[in-house]
Scaffold this active site. Sequence first.
Site, PDB file in Angstrom:
ATOM      1  N   CYS A   5       0.839  -1.196   0.000  1.00  0.00           N
ATOM      2  CA  CYS A   5       0.000   0.000   0.000  1.00  0.00           C
ATOM      3  C   CYS A   5       0.880   1.254   0.000  1.00  0.00           C
ATOM      4  O   CYS A   5       1.707   1.441   0.902  1.00  0.00           O
ATOM      5  CB  CYS A   5      -0.909  -0.025   1.225  1.00  0.00           C
ATOM      6  SG  CYS A   5      -1.774   1.533   1.477  1.00  0.00           S
ATOM      7  N   CYS A   8       0.483   3.340   3.181  1.00  0.00           N
ATOM      8  CA  CYS A   8       1.195   2.753   4.336  1.00  0.00           C
ATOM      9  C   CYS A   8       2.688   3.078   4.238  1.00  0.00           C
ATOM     10  O   CYS A   8       3.330   3.383   5.251  1.00  0.00           O
ATOM     11  CB  CYS A   8       0.989   1.240   4.385  1.00  0.00           C
ATOM     12  SG  CYS A   8      -0.627   0.732   5.009  1.00  0.00           S
ATOM     13  N   ASN A  91     -13.455   9.073  -1.424  1.00  0.00           N
ATOM     14  CA  ASN A  91     -13.871   8.187  -2.511  1.00  0.00           C
ATOM     15  C   ASN A  91     -13.761   6.737  -2.020  1.00  0.00           C
ATOM     16  O   ASN A  91     -12.795   6.383  -1.335  1.00  0.00           O
ATOM     17  CB  ASN A  91     -12.967   8.397  -3.733  1.00  0.00           C
ATOM     18  CG  ASN A  91     -13.075   9.813  -4.287  1.00  0.00           C
ATOM     19  OD1 ASN A  91     -14.143  10.388  -4.308  1.00  0.00           O
ATOM     20  ND2 ASN A  91     -11.948  10.379  -4.714  1.00  0.00           N
ATOM     21  N   HIS A 102      -6.479   2.740   0.469  1.00  0.00           N
ATOM     22  CA  HIS A 102      -6.234   3.008   1.899  1.00  0.00           C
ATOM     23  C   HIS A 102      -7.080   4.246   2.166  1.00  0.00           C
ATOM     24  O   HIS A 102      -6.838   5.298   1.536  1.00  0.00           O
ATOM     25  CB  HIS A 102      -4.743   3.259   2.137  1.00  0.00           C
ATOM     26  CG  HIS A 102      -4.357   3.565   3.560  1.00  0.00           C
ATOM     27  ND1 HIS A 102      -3.281   2.946   4.184  1.00  0.00           N
ATOM     28  CD2 HIS A 102      -4.861   4.432   4.462  1.00  0.00           C
ATOM     29  CE1 HIS A 102      -3.158   3.425   5.418  1.00  0.00           C
ATOM     30  NE2 HIS A 102      -4.118   4.344   5.608  1.00  0.00           N
ATOM     31  N   HIS A 104      -8.755   7.573   2.746  1.00  0.00           N
ATOM     32  CA  HIS A 104      -8.146   8.898   2.860  1.00  0.00           C
ATOM     33  C   HIS A 104      -9.202   9.976   2.661  1.00  0.00           C
ATOM     34  O   HIS A 104     -10.096   9.853   1.828  1.00  0.00           O
ATOM     35  CB  HIS A 104      -6.994   9.086   1.861  1.00  0.00           C
ATOM     36  CG  HIS A 104      -7.324   8.696   0.455  1.00  0.00           C
ATOM     37  ND1 HIS A 104      -7.371   7.389   0.038  1.00  0.00           N
ATOM     38  CD2 HIS A 104      -7.624   9.449  -0.629  1.00  0.00           C
ATOM     39  CE1 HIS A 104      -7.687   7.347  -1.247  1.00  0.00           C
ATOM     40  NE2 HIS A 104      -7.854   8.594  -1.678  1.00  0.00           N
TER      41      HIS A 104
HETATM   42  P1  DGP Z   1      -8.509   8.705  -4.707  1.00  0.00           P
HETATM   43  O1  DGP Z   1      -8.923   8.815  -6.145  1.00  0.00           O
HETATM   44  O2  DGP Z   1      -9.564   9.233  -3.782  1.00  0.00           O
HETATM   45  O3  DGP Z   1      -8.058   7.299  -4.350  1.00  0.00           O
HETATM   46  O4  DGP Z   1      -7.296   9.686  -4.537  1.00  0.00           O
HETATM   47  C1  DGP Z   1      -5.959   9.286  -4.524  1.00  0.00           C
HETATM   48  C2  DGP Z   1      -5.137  10.526  -4.476  1.00  0.00           C
HETATM   49  O5  DGP Z   1      -3.855  10.163  -4.040  1.00  0.00           O
HETATM   50  C3  DGP Z   1      -4.969  11.247  -5.798  1.00  0.00           C
HETATM   51  O6  DGP Z   1      -5.507  12.570  -5.688  1.00  0.00           O
HETATM   52  C4  DGP Z   1      -3.469  11.321  -6.028  1.00  0.00           C
HETATM   53  C5  DGP Z   1      -2.897  10.965  -4.688  1.00  0.00           C
HETATM   54  N1  DGP Z   1      -1.680  10.175  -4.733  1.00  0.00           N
HETATM   55  C6  DGP Z   1      -1.496   8.999  -5.375  1.00  0.00           C
HETATM   56  N2  DGP Z   1      -0.251   8.542  -5.195  1.00  0.00           N
HETATM   57  C7  DGP Z   1       0.371   9.460  -4.403  1.00  0.00           C
HETATM   58  C8  DGP Z   1       1.687   9.535  -3.858  1.00  0.00           C
HETATM   59  O7  DGP Z   1       2.544   8.684  -4.051  1.00  0.00           O
HETATM   60  N3  DGP Z   1       1.972  10.635  -3.107  1.00  0.00           N
HETATM   61  C9  DGP Z   1       1.034  11.605  -2.867  1.00  0.00           C
HETATM   62  N4  DGP Z   1       1.424  12.627  -2.116  1.00  0.00           N
HETATM   63  N5  DGP Z   1      -0.212  11.556  -3.347  1.00  0.00           N
HETATM   64  C10 DGP Z   1      -0.531  10.483  -4.116  1.00  0.00           C
END
Ligand code: DGP
Length: 114
Positions: A5, A8, A91, A102, A104
Amino acid sequence: MSENCIFCKIVKGSLPSTKVYEDDEFFAFKDINPAAPVHILVVPKAHVVSMQDVQDDDAPWLGRMMALAPKIAAENGCRPGLQGGFRLVINNGDDGGQEVHHLHLHILGGQRPW
Ligand code: DGP
């Protein structure tokens, strides 16, 4: 913790992030692909996949996460009052548009237009 993850790994520090808040239960960091001038993700440190997994006894920590959101929003540039504010989004699952499995909380804000 879940092995593969990415959130994580961010909580653990094995994947870099721009941290804006941390306590025993939660970790908050800037979204890598911001959809607004302020775009923060708040995650529980425990690996919970989505709101689909939430039970009645999760209500206390979910409440604490929601209560934390306005503080993190204010500390990161969301304006106060009726003309300010922010959007909170969670979401859940593929139909809910969840990409990272995970749980959020998105905090989106900043002066419009975005
Ligand atoms: P969701 O679609 O609700 O699962 O949003 C996932 C969000 O996570 C998306 O807006 C981009 C963000 N995200 C994905 N990978 C990473 C990462 O490695 N670092 C950070 N800071 N954000 C990430």
